[in-house]
Design a protein around this motif. Structure first.
Motif, PDB file in Angstrom:
ATOM      1  N   LEU A  56     -19.402  12.627   3.684  1.00 22.40           N
ATOM      2  CA  LEU A  56     -18.401  12.739   4.742  1.00 22.40           C
ATOM      3  C   LEU A  56     -17.318  13.755   4.406  1.00 22.40           C
ATOM      4  N   LEU A  57     -16.998  13.905   3.115  1.00 19.41           N
ATOM      5  CA  LEU A  57     -15.846  14.712   2.719  1.00 19.41           C
ATOM      6  C   LEU A  57     -16.151  15.845   1.744  1.00 19.41           C
ATOM      7  N   GLY A  83      -8.469  13.350  -9.690  1.00 24.70           N
ATOM      8  CA  GLY A  83      -8.870  13.336  -8.293  1.00 24.70           C
ATOM      9  C   GLY A  83      -9.191  14.699  -7.712  1.00 24.70           C
ATOM     10  N   VAL A  84      -9.312  14.733  -6.390  1.00 25.39           N
ATOM     11  CA  VAL A  84      -9.675  15.937  -5.650  1.00 25.39           C
ATOM     12  C   VAL A  84      -8.431  16.801  -5.456  1.00 25.39           C
ATOM     13  N   SER A  85      -8.546  18.078  -5.763  1.00 23.09           N
ATOM     14  CA  SER A  85      -7.379  18.967  -5.704  1.00 23.09           C
ATOM     15  C   SER A  85      -6.830  19.112  -4.287  1.00 23.09           C
ATOM     16  N   GLY A  86      -7.703  18.997  -3.287  1.00 23.26           N
ATOM     17  CA  GLY A  86      -7.259  19.172  -1.901  1.00 23.26           C
ATOM     18  C   GLY A  86      -6.668  17.932  -1.262  1.00 23.26           C
ATOM     19  N   ILE A  87      -6.608  16.819  -2.010  1.00 23.62           N
ATOM     20  CA  ILE A  87      -5.961  15.596  -1.518  1.00 23.62           C
ATOM     21  C   ILE A  87      -4.688  15.399  -2.331  1.00 23.62           C
ATOM     22  N   LEU A  89       0.833  -1.192   0.000  1.00 28.11           N
ATOM     23  CA  LEU A  89       0.000   0.000   0.000  1.00 28.11           C
ATOM     24  C   LEU A  89       0.878   1.256   0.000  1.00 28.11           C
ATOM     25  N   THR A  90       0.481   2.262  -0.797  1.00 25.42           N
ATOM     26  CA  THR A  90       1.226   3.518  -0.876  1.00 25.42           C
ATOM     27  C   THR A  90       0.288   4.708  -0.689  1.00 25.42           C
ATOM     28  N   ALA A  91       0.867   5.880  -0.655  1.00 27.05           N
ATOM     29  CA  ALA A  91       0.084   7.110  -0.531  1.00 27.05           C
ATOM     30  C   ALA A  91      -0.856   7.296  -1.720  1.00 27.05           C
ATOM     31  N   GLU A  92      -0.451   6.818  -2.894  1.00 24.89           N
ATOM     32  CA  GLU A  92      -1.306   6.923  -4.082  1.00 24.89           C
ATOM     33  C   GLU A  92      -2.614   6.152  -3.880  1.00 24.89           C
ATOM     34  N   ASP A  93      -2.534   5.014  -3.193  1.00 26.27           N
ATOM     35  CA  ASP A  93      -3.735   4.217  -2.928  1.00 26.27           C
ATOM     36  C   ASP A  93      -4.677   4.951  -1.974  1.00 26.27           C
ATOM     37  N   VAL A  94      -4.077   5.657  -1.027  1.00 29.74           N
ATOM     38  CA  VAL A  94      -4.886   6.439  -0.088  1.00 29.74           C
ATOM     39  C   VAL A  94      -5.631   7.537  -0.840  1.00 29.74           C
ATOM     40  N   LYS A  95      -4.921   8.261  -1.703  1.00 30.14           N
ATOM     41  CA  LYS A  95      -5.563   9.320  -2.481  1.00 30.14           C
ATOM     42  C   LYS A  95      -6.669   8.748  -3.365  1.00 30.14           C
ATOM     43  N   PHE A  96      -6.382   7.652  -4.050  1.00 29.74           N
ATOM     44  CA  PHE A  96      -7.395   7.039  -4.921  1.00 29.74           C
ATOM     45  C   PHE A  96      -8.659   6.692  -4.126  1.00 29.74           C
ATOM     46  N   SER A  97      -8.482   6.071  -2.961  1.00 32.71           N
ATOM     47  CA  SER A  97      -9.627   5.634  -2.153  1.00 32.71           C
ATOM     48  C   SER A  97     -10.458   6.820  -1.677  1.00 32.71           C
ATOM     49  N   LEU A  98      -9.792   7.883  -1.245  1.00 33.53           N
ATOM     50  CA  LEU A  98     -10.508   9.065  -0.782  1.00 33.53           C
ATOM     51  C   LEU A  98     -11.153   9.817  -1.947  1.00 33.53           C
ATOM     52  N   ASP A  99     -10.469   9.837  -3.092  1.00 36.79           N
ATOM     53  CA  ASP A  99     -11.069  10.433  -4.291  1.00 36.79           C
ATOM     54  C   ASP A  99     -12.356   9.692  -4.665  1.00 36.79           C
ATOM     55  N   GLY A 153     -11.925  21.315  -3.087  1.00 32.68           N
ATOM     56  CA  GLY A 153     -12.080  20.721  -4.416  1.00 32.68           C
ATOM     57  C   GLY A 153     -12.971  19.494  -4.453  1.00 32.68           C
ATOM     58  N   ALA A 154     -13.409  19.008  -3.301  1.00 32.92           N
ATOM     59  CA  ALA A 154     -14.192  17.772  -3.268  1.00 32.92           C
ATOM     60  C   ALA A 154     -15.589  17.974  -3.850  1.00 32.92           C
ATOM     61  N   LYS A 155     -16.208  19.124  -3.578  1.00 35.57           N
ATOM     62  CA  LYS A 155     -17.552  19.377  -4.097  1.00 35.57           C
ATOM     63  C   LYS A 155     -17.535  19.443  -5.620  1.00 35.57           C
TER      64      LYS A 155
END
Length: 571
Positions: A146-147, A169-173, A122-132, A153-155
């Motif tokens: 939730l986010l 993805g989301v600009s703020g992540i 697992l890497t940071a890229e996976d975290v960003k993908f999951s949250l995106d 940038g999420a909205k």
């Protein structure tokens, strides 16, 4: 939080079939008195068919998913304080607008055909993908709320991804490096770390999404202590993840169990019978009216006829309620909803229909929780004359014109939910001359009826996903209405004054000022009554004494990674 244990006895024995242990667990030697191996058995009253955290909206599925997937942060089982998890640490900028998460090294995804090799770290890229993906507007995500209003940038990303995922993805992540993710917020928020501990924000593999697409909920690929081995209409089997990263205090690799097997129960009585027969090892949510039957007689205990077991009790962060479709002809007028609320005697429901199971909800929708001052919320009191007056003012004097109202209740005949519904039906008939038709159904049937608009009145409940007032009040925020789903604001409730206090509470970084606004929100919900909170209750669990290290918590979440089976010594 104080736990109470009672050591009891029951007839019958338990038998554990360990099956053929693989070499990895057969060669493990445990320190500290724990033991590897064995299959843990339990039951669910509702079917589980999807294995994807961001698509999960019920506690039954969540209990399975929590064994397969993991979030950046987690909660301490006793204090509910936020702890590191996939993120080994995190820090918050002085202005509260930036959260930086340091991702733990050598955490591996489960083996799966979606990967090109046997090991995928697992890497940071996976975290960003999951949250995106969680922020997206795709139908697969039930938890974007939730986010999407909190992360920069999420909205915009949510609105742009209603039909197709955007890999940018989301600009703020932001991924800073392989082990660092930075999340920028729209405004400082005191409870953001609690949100990031939400189990529905678990990390999934991008390769799994790319390979399985819409079928992803049937192909779970996480980093948790267990992997999905098989699933059919009768049972779900999870196997031990031999490469799990967590260890106990003695350095033993977790989990201890070889496998978990979940089957389905027709009724709570059939589940208790399975426990007595040794077919399952735990019973969740024990009904009070079965307590005497569970305990058996003192004579049996003294003569050694019953098997030793224990019971654990936690005060649960949940609320059982009656919900209304506020956009329906029957319940669009708050006077009708409030009339129903005044006409229901919650204490009688608990004492007479449920034999004392639960605590009548005499204040607002938010249950007793941490430092939330529930007594500052003035609950709706039982008052039949006021109820009649309100119903007449709405144009339905003595119930005339309302017709027969279907009341959707997930549960079988004789269940606690059906008994609660029967009490409500009888009280509304006696006090308002309103005819209620109880429609017993499955959880999925009830949710489908709510989402389609067919259900105008239903029984449901809400258990905290994270211990904060926002997690309860978000159910009534107007932007969460009209989403075509039953998971959030299924009441279609809209109130600009409520929204104003909600936004003030969310934006406030001072916890005390935030709570003051949550109190105002909860008071509005009581006065408008889009729901009638009926009761809160305790989470009672019956456990065979040979099951060690089991812990429950007030959010009713379960972690099986640290339990083990220790057979009693025989003479």
């Amino acid at each position: 939080m104080r736990k109470n244990f009672y050591y009891l006895f029951l007839c019958g024995g338990l038998f554990f079939s360990c099956g053929d242990s693989d070499d990895s667990i057969a060669n493990l030697k445990a320190k500290g008195g724990v033991k590897y191996g064995g299959t843990f058995h339990f039951m669910s009253s509702e079917k589980v068919s999807k294995f994807l955290p961001l698509a999960t909206i019920d506690i039954y599925t969540q209990r399975i998913n929590d064994q397969i997937f993991e979030s950046l942060l987690t909660f301490d089982n006793n204090s509910l304080k936020v702890l590191p998890n996939i993120a080994e640490s995190y820090k918050v900028s002085p202005d509260g607008l930036t959260y930086t998460f340091k991702i733990r090294d050598k955490v591996y995804f489960h083996k799966d055909d979606c990967f090109s090799s046997d090991e995928r770290m697992l890497t940071a890229e996976d975290v960003k993908f999951s949250l995106d993906l969680a922020c997206s507007g795709l139908p697969i995500s039930e938890i974007s709320y939730l986010l999407k209003d909190k992360v920069r940038g999420a909205k915009e990303f949510h609105e742009a991804t209603k039909t197709k995922f955007n890999k940018a993805g989301v600009s703020g992540i932001v991924v800073k490096d392989n082990h660092t993710v930075e999340i920028k917020l729209v405004q400082a928020q005191a409870n953001f770390d609690k949100i990031m501990a939400h189990s529905n924000l678990a990390i999934i593999a991008p390769e799994a999404y790319e390979k399985y697409g819409e079928d992803l909920p049937q192909h779970p690929v996480g980093t948790g202590a267990f992997t999905l081995a098989s699933v059919d209409d009768k049972k779900i089997v999870l196997n031990r993840n031999p490469r799990y990263w967590k260890k106990d205090d003695f350095g033993n690799t977790l989990p201890y169990l070889e496998s978990i097997e979940m089957t389905y129960s027709e009724t709570k009585k059939s589940e208790l019978l399975a426990f007595r027969k040794g077919e399952i090892d735990i019973v969740l949510e024990i009904p009070v009216d079965e307590m005497d039957h569970i305990l058996g007689t003192l004579e049996d205990a003294q003569s050694g006829k019953n098997l030793k077991h224990k019971m654990e009790s936690e005060t649960s962060l949940n609320v059982n309620y009656v919900g209304f479709a506020c956009n329906s002809k029957e319940f669009s007028d708050p006077k009708v909803r409030l009339a129903f609320h005044h006409a229901i005697n919650k204490i009688e429901i608990v004492d007479n229909y449920l034999q004392g199971e639960g605590n009548a909800a005499m204040h607002g929708y938010i249950p007793p929780m941490g430092n939330f001052p529930i007594k500052k919320v003035n609950g709706i009191k039982y008052n039949v004359e006021k109820a009649k007056s309100l119903l007449a003012a709405a144009g339905y004097a003595n119930g005339a014109g309302l017709g027969v109202i279907d009341f959707y209740v997930n549960g079988k005949e004789g269940s606690a939910f059906s008994k609660m519904a029967q009490g409500i039906k009888e009280q509304l008939k006696a006090n308002l001359n309103v005819d209620i038709n109880i429609k017993l159904c499955s959880y999925e049937e009830r949710e489908a009826a709510i989402a389609s608009g067919k259900a105008k009145m239903w029984r449901s409940g809400w258990i905290a996903d994270y211990p904060d007032a926002e997690n309860f009040m978000v159910n009534f925020y107007s932007t969460n209405a009209n989403n075509g789903k039953s998971s959030l604001n299924p009441f279609q409730y809209k109130n600009p004054t409520f929204d104003n206090y909600f936004n003030l509470a969310v934006k406030q970084s001072d916890p005390e000022k935030s709570i003051a606004n949550w109190v105002k929100c909860d008071q509005i919900i009581a006065d408008d009554s889009p729901v009638i909170p009926i009761l809160t209750d305790d989470f009672l669990v019956l456990i065979n004494a040979k099951i060690k290290n089991f812990e429950s918590n007030s959010m009713e979440m379960l972690d099986f990674s640290r339990i083990f089976i220790k057979e009693p010594k025989t003479n």
